[in-house]
Design a protein around this motif. Structure first.
Motif, short mmCIF file in Angstrom:
data_model
loop_
_atom_site.label_atom_id
_atom_site.label_comp_id
_atom_site.label_asym_id
_atom_site.label_seq_id
_atom_site.Cartn_x
_atom_site.Cartn_y
_atom_site.Cartn_z
N ARG A 189 0.87 -1.18 0.00
CA ARG A 189 0.00 0.00 0.00
C ARG A 189 0.90 1.22 0.00
N PRO A 190 0.76 2.08 -1.04
CA PRO A 190 1.65 3.24 -1.09
C PRO A 190 1.52 4.13 0.15
N GLU A 191 0.29 4.17 0.74
CA GLU A 191 0.10 5.05 1.90
C GLU A 191 0.65 4.41 3.18
N ALA A 192 1.03 3.12 3.13
CA ALA A 192 1.59 2.47 4.32
C ALA A 192 2.76 1.58 3.90
N PRO A 193 3.86 2.20 3.41
CA PRO A 193 4.95 1.39 2.85
C PRO A 193 5.56 0.42 3.87
N LEU A 225 5.31 2.79 -9.53
CA LEU A 225 5.82 3.80 -8.59
C LEU A 225 5.26 3.63 -7.17
N ASP A 226 4.01 3.13 -7.07
CA ASP A 226 3.43 3.03 -5.73
C ASP A 226 4.13 1.99 -4.86
N SER A 227 5.05 1.19 -5.44
CA SER A 227 5.77 0.23 -4.61
C SER A 227 7.26 0.61 -4.44
N LEU A 228 7.63 1.79 -4.96
CA LEU A 228 9.06 2.16 -4.93
C LEU A 228 9.61 2.30 -3.51
N GLU A 229 8.88 3.02 -2.66
CA GLU A 229 9.38 3.23 -1.28
C GLU A 229 9.49 1.91 -0.54
N THR A 230 8.48 1.06 -0.71
CA THR A 230 8.51 -0.25 -0.05
C THR A 230 9.73 -1.04 -0.52
N THR A 231 9.96 -1.01 -1.82
CA THR A 231 11.04 -1.82 -2.38
C THR A 231 12.41 -1.33 -1.89
N LEU A 232 12.62 -0.01 -1.95
CA LEU A 232 13.92 0.50 -1.48
C LEU A 232 14.10 0.22 0.01
N GLY A 233 13.03 0.47 0.81
CA GLY A 233 13.09 0.25 2.25
C GLY A 233 13.40 -1.21 2.56
N LEU A 234 12.77 -2.08 1.81
CA LEU A 234 12.95 -3.52 2.01
C LEU A 234 14.40 -3.95 1.74
N GLY A 251 20.86 -7.04 -5.69
CA GLY A 251 20.74 -5.86 -6.53
C GLY A 251 19.34 -5.31 -6.58
N LEU A 252 19.23 -4.08 -7.10
CA LEU A 252 17.92 -3.51 -7.35
C LEU A 252 17.92 -2.76 -8.67
N VAL A 253 16.77 -2.14 -8.96
CA VAL A 253 16.57 -1.59 -10.31
C VAL A 253 16.26 -0.10 -10.23
N LEU A 254 16.82 0.67 -11.14
CA LEU A 254 16.54 2.10 -11.25
C LEU A 254 15.84 2.34 -12.59
N GLN A 255 14.68 3.04 -12.54
CA GLN A 255 13.90 3.28 -13.77
C GLN A 255 14.11 4.71 -14.26
N ALA A 256 14.72 4.83 -15.44
CA ALA A 256 15.08 6.16 -15.95
C ALA A 256 13.88 6.96 -16.43
N TYR A 257 12.70 6.32 -16.63
CA TYR A 257 11.55 7.11 -17.08
C TYR A 257 10.98 7.98 -15.95
N LEU A 258 11.37 7.70 -14.72
CA LEU A 258 10.88 8.50 -13.59
C LEU A 258 11.60 9.84 -13.55
N ARG A 259 10.83 10.91 -13.48
CA ARG A 259 11.46 12.24 -13.41
C ARG A 259 12.37 12.36 -12.19
N ASP A 260 12.01 11.64 -11.11
CA ASP A 260 12.79 11.73 -9.87
C ASP A 260 13.98 10.77 -9.85
N PRO A 262 17.03 10.77 -11.00
CA PRO A 262 18.36 11.24 -10.59
C PRO A 262 18.47 11.33 -9.06
N ASP A 263 17.38 11.75 -8.37
CA ASP A 263 17.41 11.79 -6.91
C ASP A 263 17.44 10.39 -6.31
N GLU A 264 16.67 9.46 -6.94
CA GLU A 264 16.67 8.07 -6.43
C GLU A 264 18.09 7.52 -6.49
N LEU A 265 18.78 7.81 -7.60
CA LEU A 265 20.16 7.31 -7.72
C LEU A 265 21.02 7.89 -6.60
#
Ligand code: FAD
Length: 425
Positions: A189-193, A225-234, A251-260, A262-265
Motif C-alpha cells: 500500500r503506497p500510503e503504508a509502505p 511507482l506506488d511500490s518504490l518506497e517499499t522496495t527501497l526500504g525492504l 541488486g535492485l533496479v533504477l527506472q530512468a523514465y521516472l522524473r525523480d 536522478p534523486d533516487e540514484l
C-alpha cells in the motif's frame, strides 16, 4: 565520445543477423503491424491474450475473439474472414485452435519453461553461448498470504534446483534469481509502505539466507511507482542486517523514465557509501515498463505525470544515469538493461572497458545478447519461468512495449536506417 558510440553501435548492428525478425511477429505479422497502428485492434488482441488461459474450449476462445474483433471499426479482409469464421461451430473450432496456438507460440518466445527444471535446457544453451542468465518466476500482484508463501517457496526451490544443476556446468556459473515485491506480499500500500515492507521482509529474509549459502545472486525488480518506497526500504533494511553484511550478492533496479530517478540514484549511492557492503550492490538501469499505468493513474488523480512524456527525454536521462552509475564504480556494480543499440553503445563507449553487464529480456534481445557475447561483453538474459496464466501480465507488458510506435525494437523491425537508430536522443 560520440564517435565511439557510433562506431560501437555500427559494429553491433553489423553483427546482428541480416533480417532481425520483429520479436512478436510470431503471433501474426499482419495483426501485429496493424495493432501498432490501430488502437481498437490492439485492445482486442490484448483482451484475447488476457482471456486465453481462462477459456475452457476452442469454441469459447473463438467466441471471445469474434466479440473482441466486432469492436474494431476498420476491418481488413483477414479480420472480416476471422469474424465470419466465428459465426459457425466448425469455423469457431478452427479459429479457436489458431488463436490458442498463436498465443502459446508467442508466450514461449518469452517464457523459457513451466518450471526451473524445464528451463535448464535453455539456460544451459545460453550458458554454452556465453550468455549469463537470471530467472524470474512468473507471478505478481499477489492477493493473499498463502499465495505469497507459495511464491517464496517456489523461489527457494528454484535457487536450490538451479544452483544444484549449474554447479556441474563449465565455469560453475553463479545462480541468479530476480524477484518481485508484489509477489512477496499482498500488503503493498503506497500510503503504508512499512506494512508491505515488513510483510515482504519476512519472506525475503529466508531467501537471502539461502542465496548466501548457495553463492547465488538475488535481484529485486522494480514495479510501479506506488511500490518504490517499499522496495527501497525492504532492500536497504534487509541488507543492513548483520546476517547479510557480506553476502549474498544482491541488486535492485533504477527506472530512468521516472522524473525523480536522478534523486533516487543519489539515495542509492548514499546508502551504498554508508553500508560499505561486499559484494557491492548491483544496479540494473532500465527505462521502465509501467509507463501507461503511471500516466493513467496520475491523470485519474489530477497529479502531474511522474514519468517523462517524451521518449527523447527518457533516453537522455537514461544516458545521464548511465554515466553517473559508471562513474560510481566500484561502489556499485552496473547492469544496463536495454535492447536499444544506442543506449547500449553509449554505455559501452563511456565505460571504455567491460566492467559492466548488459542485460536483455529473453525473446526480445536474443540477437543482441549473442552479438555482445561475441565481443566478450558480459551479457545476461532475463528468463521468465512459469505457466501461461501466471505469465499473462508479463506478456501483455511486452506486447504493449512492442506495438508502441516509439519503441526501439519496433523502429528496428520497420527497417529504420542505422543512423536514425543510433542518433543521440
Ligand atoms: C533485463 C531487463 C530487466 C528489466 N527489469 C525491469 C524492472 O525491474 N522494472 C521495469 O520497470 N522494467 C524492467 N525492464 C523493462 C524496461 O524497463 C524496458 O521496458 C524495456 O527494456 C524497453 O526499453 P529499451 O531500452 O529496451 O527500448 P526503448 O525502445 O529504447 O525504450 C522503450 C522505453 O522507453 C520509455 N518510453 C517510451 N515512450 C516514451 C515516451 N513517449 N515518453 C517517455 N518514455 C517513453 C518506456 O520506458 C519504454 O519502456 C527490464 C528490461 C530488461 C532488459
Amino acid at each position: 565520445m560520440e564517435e565511439d558510440v557510433q562506431r560501437i553501435g555500427r559494429e553491433l548492428a553489423d553483427s546482428l543477423p541480416r533480417r532481425t525478425r520483429h520479436p512478436v511477429k510470431a503471433f501474426d505479422d499482419r495483426a501485429m503491424e496493424l495493432a501498432s497502428r490501430d488502437g481498437e485492434l490492439r485492445a482486442a488482441l490484448f483482451r484475447l491474450v488476457d482471456v486465453t488461459p481462462a477459456c475452457r474450449s476452442l469454441d469459447d476462445l473463438a467466441r471471445h475473439l469474434g466479440e473482441y474483433l466486432s469492436e474494431v471499426d476498420e476491418r481488413t479482409p483477414t479480420l472480416s474472414a476471422a469474424m465470419r469464421a466465428a459465426d459457425s461451430r466448425a469455423g469457431r473450432k478452427a479459429l479457436g485452435a489458431a488463436a490458442a496456438t498463436a498465443v502459446r507460440h508467442m508466450a514461449h518466445r518469452f517464457i523459457v519453461g513451466e518450471s526451473p527444471e524445464d528451463a535448464l535446457k535453455t539456460l544451459r544453451a545460453l550458458h554454452d553461448d556465453g550468455v549469463l542468465t537470471t530467472v524470474d518466476l512468473l507471478g505478481e500482484a499477489t492477493v493473499s498470504s498463502a499465495e505469497a508463501d507459495r511464491y517464496a517457496a517456489r523461489c527457494a526451490d528454484a535457487l536450490q534446483t538451479l544452483a544444484g544443476a549449474m554447479a556441474s556446468w563449465p565455469g560453475e556459473p553463479e545462480t541468479n534469481l530476480s524477484v518481485k515485491v508484489s509477489a512477496l506480499t499482498p500488503a503493498l500500500r503506497p500510503e503504508a509502505p512499512d506494512l508491505g515492507r515488513d510483510d515482504a521482509a519476512a519472506r525475503l529474509r529466508p531467501l537471502l539466507s539461502t542465496a548466501r549459502d548457495l553463492g547465488a545472486h538475488l535481484h529485486v525488480d522494480m514495479e510501479s511507482l506506488d511500490s518504490l518506497e517499499t522496495t527501497l526500504g525492504l532492500v536497504f533494511g534487509l541488507l543492513e542486517e548483520d546476517e547479510f553484511s557480506d553476502g549474498p550478492s544482491a541488486g535492485l533496479v533504477l527506472q530512468a523514465y521516472l522524473r525523480d530517478s536522478p534523486d533516487e540514484l543519489g539515495r542509492i549511492l548514499d546508502w551504498a557509501r554508508r553500508a560499505e557492503r561486499t559484494p557491492p550492490l548491483t544496479i540494473r538501469l532500465v527505462k521502465g515498463a509501467y509507463s501507461d499505468h503511471e500516466l493513467i493513474e496520475a491523470q485519474q488523480h489530477g497529479w502531474s505525470a511522474p514519468v517523462f512524456e517524451s521518449k527523447a527525454d527518457c533516453d537522455r536521462n537514461f544516458e545521464e544515469l548511465t554515466r553517473r552509475l559508471l562513474d560510481a564504480r566500484p561502489l556499485v556494480r552496473v547492469a544496463i538493461g536495454s535492447h536499444n543499440l544506442r543506449s547500449v553503445a553509449h554505455a559501452l563507449a563511456y565505460a571504455g572497458d567491460t566492467d559492466l553487464e548488459v542485460q536483455v529480456l529473453r525473446g526480445l534481445g536474443d540477437d543482441l545478447a549473442h552479438a555482445l557475447a561475441k565481443r566478450n561483453v558480459p551479457v545476461r538474459a532475463y528468463c521468465p519461468v512459469g505457466d501461461l496464466v501466471a505469465g499473462m501480465a508479463y506478456l501483455v507488458r511486452r506486447l504493449l512495449e512492442n506495438t508502441a510506435n516509439e519503441s526501439f525494437l519496433h523502429e528496428q523491425a520497420r527497417g529504420a536506417a542505422v543512423e536514425e537508430l543510433l542518433a543521440a536522443p
